[in-house]
Design a protein around this motif. Structure first.
Motif, PDB file in Angstrom:
ATOM      1  N   ILE A 171       0.867  -1.168   0.000  1.00 47.63           N
ATOM      2  CA  ILE A 171       0.000   0.000   0.000  1.00 47.63           C
ATOM      3  C   ILE A 171       0.910   1.226   0.000  1.00 47.63           C
ATOM      4  O   ILE A 171       1.706   1.420   0.926  1.00 47.63           O
ATOM      5  CB  ILE A 171      -0.906   0.026   1.239  1.00 47.63           C
ATOM      6  N   CYS A 172       0.840   2.027  -1.038  1.00 48.86           N
ATOM      7  CA  CYS A 172       1.759   3.150  -1.213  1.00 48.86           C
ATOM      8  C   CYS A 172       1.020   4.472  -1.062  1.00 48.86           C
ATOM      9  O   CYS A 172       0.032   4.721  -1.760  1.00 48.86           O
ATOM     10  CB  CYS A 172       2.423   3.084  -2.578  1.00 48.86           C
ATOM     11  N   LEU A 173       1.508   5.319  -0.169  1.00 55.21           N
ATOM     12  CA  LEU A 173       0.896   6.620   0.107  1.00 55.21           C
ATOM     13  C   LEU A 173       1.910   7.709  -0.208  1.00 55.21           C
ATOM     14  O   LEU A 173       3.039   7.672   0.291  1.00 55.21           O
ATOM     15  CB  LEU A 173       0.473   6.714   1.569  1.00 55.21           C
ATOM     16  N   SER A 174       1.505   8.698  -1.000  1.00 54.58           N
ATOM     17  CA  SER A 174       2.441   9.754  -1.389  1.00 54.58           C
ATOM     18  C   SER A 174       1.714  11.083  -1.545  1.00 54.58           C
ATOM     19  O   SER A 174       0.649  11.164  -2.168  1.00 54.58           O
ATOM     20  CB  SER A 174       3.122   9.381  -2.719  1.00 54.58           C
ATOM     21  N   ASN A 175       2.298  12.137  -0.960  1.00 56.59           N
ATOM     22  CA  ASN A 175       1.759  13.496  -1.098  1.00 56.59           C
ATOM     23  C   ASN A 175       0.281  13.559  -0.734  1.00 56.59           C
ATOM     24  O   ASN A 175      -0.575  13.876  -1.560  1.00 56.59           O
ATOM     25  CB  ASN A 175       1.984  14.017  -2.522  1.00 56.59           C
ATOM     26  N   ILE A 176       0.014  13.251   0.518  1.00 54.05           N
ATOM     27  CA  ILE A 176      -1.358  13.236   1.032  1.00 54.05           C
ATOM     28  C   ILE A 176      -1.461  14.202   2.206  1.00 54.05           C
ATOM     29  O   ILE A 176      -0.636  14.157   3.126  1.00 54.05           O
ATOM     30  CB  ILE A 176      -1.764  11.814   1.465  1.00 54.05           C
ATOM     31  N   ASP A 177      -2.453  15.084   2.170  1.00 53.64           N
ATOM     32  CA  ASP A 177      -2.662  16.051   3.237  1.00 53.64           C
ATOM     33  C   ASP A 177      -4.137  16.053   3.611  1.00 53.64           C
ATOM     34  O   ASP A 177      -4.987  16.500   2.832  1.00 53.64           O
ATOM     35  CB  ASP A 177      -2.232  17.450   2.782  1.00 53.64           C
ATOM     36  N   LEU A 178      -4.431  15.510   4.790  1.00 52.06           N
ATOM     37  CA  LEU A 178      -5.813  15.370   5.239  1.00 52.06           C
ATOM     38  C   LEU A 178      -5.977  16.062   6.585  1.00 52.06           C
ATOM     39  O   LEU A 178      -5.276  15.740   7.537  1.00 52.06           O
ATOM     40  CB  LEU A 178      -6.182  13.889   5.370  1.00 52.06           C
ATOM     41  N   SER A 179      -6.876  17.010   6.668  1.00 47.63           N
ATOM     42  CA  SER A 179      -7.124  17.689   7.932  1.00 47.63           C
ATOM     43  C   SER A 179      -8.148  16.900   8.726  1.00 47.63           C
ATOM     44  O   SER A 179      -9.272  16.687   8.280  1.00 47.63           O
ATOM     45  CB  SER A 179      -7.604  19.117   7.693  1.00 47.63           C
ATOM     46  N   THR A 180      -7.752  16.411   9.891  1.00 49.08           N
ATOM     47  CA  THR A 180      -8.628  15.611  10.740  1.00 49.08           C
ATOM     48  C   THR A 180      -8.764  16.280  12.108  1.00 49.08           C
ATOM     49  O   THR A 180      -7.892  17.038  12.536  1.00 49.08           O
ATOM     50  CB  THR A 180      -8.076  14.185  10.930  1.00 49.08           C
ATOM     51  N   SER A 195       4.289   1.627   2.218  1.00 49.84           N
ATOM     52  CA  SER A 195       5.261   2.703   2.304  1.00 49.84           C
ATOM     53  C   SER A 195       4.561   4.040   2.193  1.00 49.84           C
ATOM     54  O   SER A 195       3.426   4.138   1.707  1.00 49.84           O
ATOM     55  CB  SER A 195       6.310   2.547   1.203  1.00 49.84           C
ATOM     56  N   SER A 196       5.243   5.084   2.649  1.00 46.25           N
ATOM     57  CA  SER A 196       4.637   6.407   2.602  1.00 46.25           C
ATOM     58  C   SER A 196       5.698   7.474   2.450  1.00 46.25           C
ATOM     59  O   SER A 196       6.859   7.297   2.842  1.00 46.25           O
ATOM     60  CB  SER A 196       3.811   6.659   3.868  1.00 46.25           C
ATOM     61  N   ASP A 197       5.279   8.592   1.874  1.00 50.97           N
ATOM     62  CA  ASP A 197       6.168   9.726   1.663  1.00 50.97           C
ATOM     63  C   ASP A 197       5.324  10.992   1.641  1.00 50.97           C
ATOM     64  O   ASP A 197       4.365  11.091   0.869  1.00 50.97           O
ATOM     65  CB  ASP A 197       6.935   9.559   0.343  1.00 50.97           C
ATOM     66  N   SER A 198       5.637  11.936   2.517  1.00 52.03           N
ATOM     67  CA  SER A 198       4.920  13.220   2.578  1.00 52.03           C
ATOM     68  C   SER A 198       3.437  13.007   2.832  1.00 52.03           C
ATOM     69  O   SER A 198       2.577  13.380   2.010  1.00 52.03           O
ATOM     70  CB  SER A 198       5.133  14.026   1.290  1.00 52.03           C
ATOM     71  N   VAL A 199       3.128  12.390   3.963  1.00 55.09           N
ATOM     72  CA  VAL A 199       1.740  12.105   4.335  1.00 55.09           C
ATOM     73  C   VAL A 199       1.436  12.780   5.667  1.00 55.09           C
ATOM     74  O   VAL A 199       2.171  12.625   6.639  1.00 55.09           O
ATOM     75  CB  VAL A 199       1.490  10.586   4.450  1.00 55.09           C
ATOM     76  N   ASN A 200       0.356  13.528   5.701  1.00 48.78           N
ATOM     77  CA  ASN A 200      -0.102  14.222   6.903  1.00 48.78           C
ATOM     78  C   ASN A 200      -1.605  13.997   7.093  1.00 48.78           C
ATOM     79  O   ASN A 200      -2.375  14.200   6.168  1.00 48.78           O
ATOM     80  CB  ASN A 200       0.168  15.722   6.776  1.00 48.78           C
ATOM     81  N   PRO A 201      -2.011  13.528   8.296  1.00 45.12           N
ATOM     82  CA  PRO A 201      -1.183  13.156   9.442  1.00 45.12           C
ATOM     83  C   PRO A 201      -0.396  11.875   9.179  1.00 45.12           C
ATOM     84  O   PRO A 201      -0.754  11.095   8.303  1.00 45.12           O
ATOM     85  CB  PRO A 201      -2.213  12.958  10.555  1.00 45.12           C
ATOM     86  N   LYS A 202       0.661  11.696   9.947  1.00 42.64           N
ATOM     87  CA  LYS A 202       1.551  10.549   9.743  1.00 42.64           C
ATOM     88  C   LYS A 202       0.764   9.251   9.876  1.00 42.64           C
ATOM     89  O   LYS A 202       0.000   9.068  10.826  1.00 42.64           O
ATOM     90  CB  LYS A 202       2.683  10.582  10.761  1.00 42.64           C
ATOM     91  N   PRO A 203       0.917   8.337   8.924  1.00 43.16           N
ATOM     92  CA  PRO A 203       0.161   7.075   8.980  1.00 43.16           C
ATOM     93  C   PRO A 203       0.684   6.148  10.066  1.00 43.16           C
ATOM     94  O   PRO A 203       1.723   6.411  10.689  1.00 43.16           O
ATOM     95  CB  PRO A 203       0.372   6.477   7.590  1.00 43.16           C
ATOM     96  N   CYS A 204      -0.014   5.043  10.280  1.00 42.00           N
ATOM     97  CA  CYS A 204       0.387   4.071  11.286  1.00 42.00           C
ATOM     98  C   CYS A 204       1.733   3.440  10.896  1.00 42.00           C
ATOM     99  O   CYS A 204       2.123   3.458   9.728  1.00 42.00           O
ATOM    100  CB  CYS A 204      -0.687   3.006  11.465  1.00 42.00           C
ATOM    101  N   PRO A 205       2.489   2.885  11.853  1.00 39.36           N
ATOM    102  CA  PRO A 205       3.834   2.360  11.581  1.00 39.36           C
ATOM    103  C   PRO A 205       3.880   1.347  10.445  1.00 39.36           C
ATOM    104  O   PRO A 205       4.877   1.269   9.717  1.00 39.36           O
ATOM    105  CB  PRO A 205       4.237   1.728  12.925  1.00 39.36           C
ATOM    106  N   GLU A 206       2.831   0.553  10.286  1.00 33.34           N
ATOM    107  CA  GLU A 206       2.817  -0.459   9.224  1.00 33.34           C
ATOM    108  C   GLU A 206       2.933   0.159   7.826  1.00 33.34           C
ATOM    109  O   GLU A 206       3.313  -0.515   6.868  1.00 33.34           O
ATOM    110  CB  GLU A 206       1.529  -1.287   9.296  1.00 33.34           C
ATOM    111  N   LEU A 207       2.611   1.438   7.721  1.00 36.47           N
ATOM    112  CA  LEU A 207       2.632   2.116   6.417  1.00 36.47           C
ATOM    113  C   LEU A 207       3.702   3.193   6.348  1.00 36.47           C
ATOM    114  O   LEU A 207       3.649   4.066   5.485  1.00 36.47           O
ATOM    115  CB  LEU A 207       1.259   2.744   6.138  1.00 36.47           C
TER     116      LEU A 207
END
Length: 230
Positions: A171-180, A195-207
């Motif tokens: 599951i690949c997450l990149s350039n995600i900005d979500l206001s929660t 994996s993840s890169d530039s994701v806000n808020p920071k995802p769980c450790p598995e990602l």
């Protein structure tokens, strides 16, 4: 063009574009057969391009994959989508006994507003048509990329609940900005890796593995040009 519902089952070479879809449940739903019947028919939903659409789904998902996906779903490219006032933005659904796969799917350039769960994948969804299904037929979810997603007024950024015997992978997450409203409960994860890169808020450790080209694939778009997932 304004339409109420789009449903695709065991279809290929599909283009959905330039429309507004508003629904009480799912707005766009991609499927490929139900349990042993979908496995026996063996026709995947593949080569699907969804672009420039506006989606609203009050109680379901604006874009749903499954839960009937026993023939497989692959090579799907989604881009330039507006989602508003919805329960779930993008959701992958499956369960034990389905078999099949969902893989090589890119969700890119999405804008969401007032959505309860932005992105979701669950391995515990859906019933069975009868008692003839094989409980050992495990579905596989692999190589799913979410890129360039902006969300405002989001309650849960992401919820990934995989299957213990067949975890969700790449599951690949990149350039995600979500206001929660709450950073501590923004992500929910189990039996998933990615994996993840530039994701806000920071995802769980598995990602949180660093994104790299070996796990985040490249997808051939419907025009035949290579579209980079990351």
């Amino acid at each position: 063009m304004f339409v109420y519902f789009i449903f695709s089952d065991s279809s290929n070479n599909v283009c959905i574009e330039d429309c507004i879809v508003s629904m009480g449940h799912d707005a766009i739903s991609l499927k490929s057969g139900w349990d042993e019947y979908g496995i026996a028919y063996g026709r995947a939903t593949e080569n699907v391009h969804i672009r420039r659409v506006t989606l609203n789904a009050f109680s379901g998902s604006t874009l749903a994959f499954g839960s009937e996906m026993s023939g497989g779903i692959s090579n799907v490219f989604v881009e330039h989508v507006h989602v508003f006032d919805s329960n779930i933005g993008v959701q992958f659904r499956t369960t034990k006994g389905r078999g099949g796969y969902m893989k090589e799917i890119v969700i890119s350039d999405i804008q969401m507003y007032n959505v309860y769960i932005a992105i979701s994948a669950t391995g515990h969804c859906g019933s069975h048509p009868d008692d003839k299904f094989d409980p050992n037929a495990l579905p596989h979810l692999d190589s799913i990329t979410f890129k360039g997603i902006i969300g405002r007024n989001i309650t849960v950024a992401g919820s990934f609940t995989g299957i213990e015997e067949s975890p969700f992978t790449n599951i690949c997450l990149s350039n995600i900005d979500l206001s929660t409203s709450s950073i501590s409960s923004a992500w929910e994860c189990s039996n998933v890796s990615g994996s993840s890169d530039s994701v806000n808020p920071k995802p769980c450790p598995e990602l949180q593995n660093p994104a790299n080209s070996s796990s985040c694939f490249y997808l051939l778009s419907t025009s035949g040009r290579k579209a980079s997932a990351l």
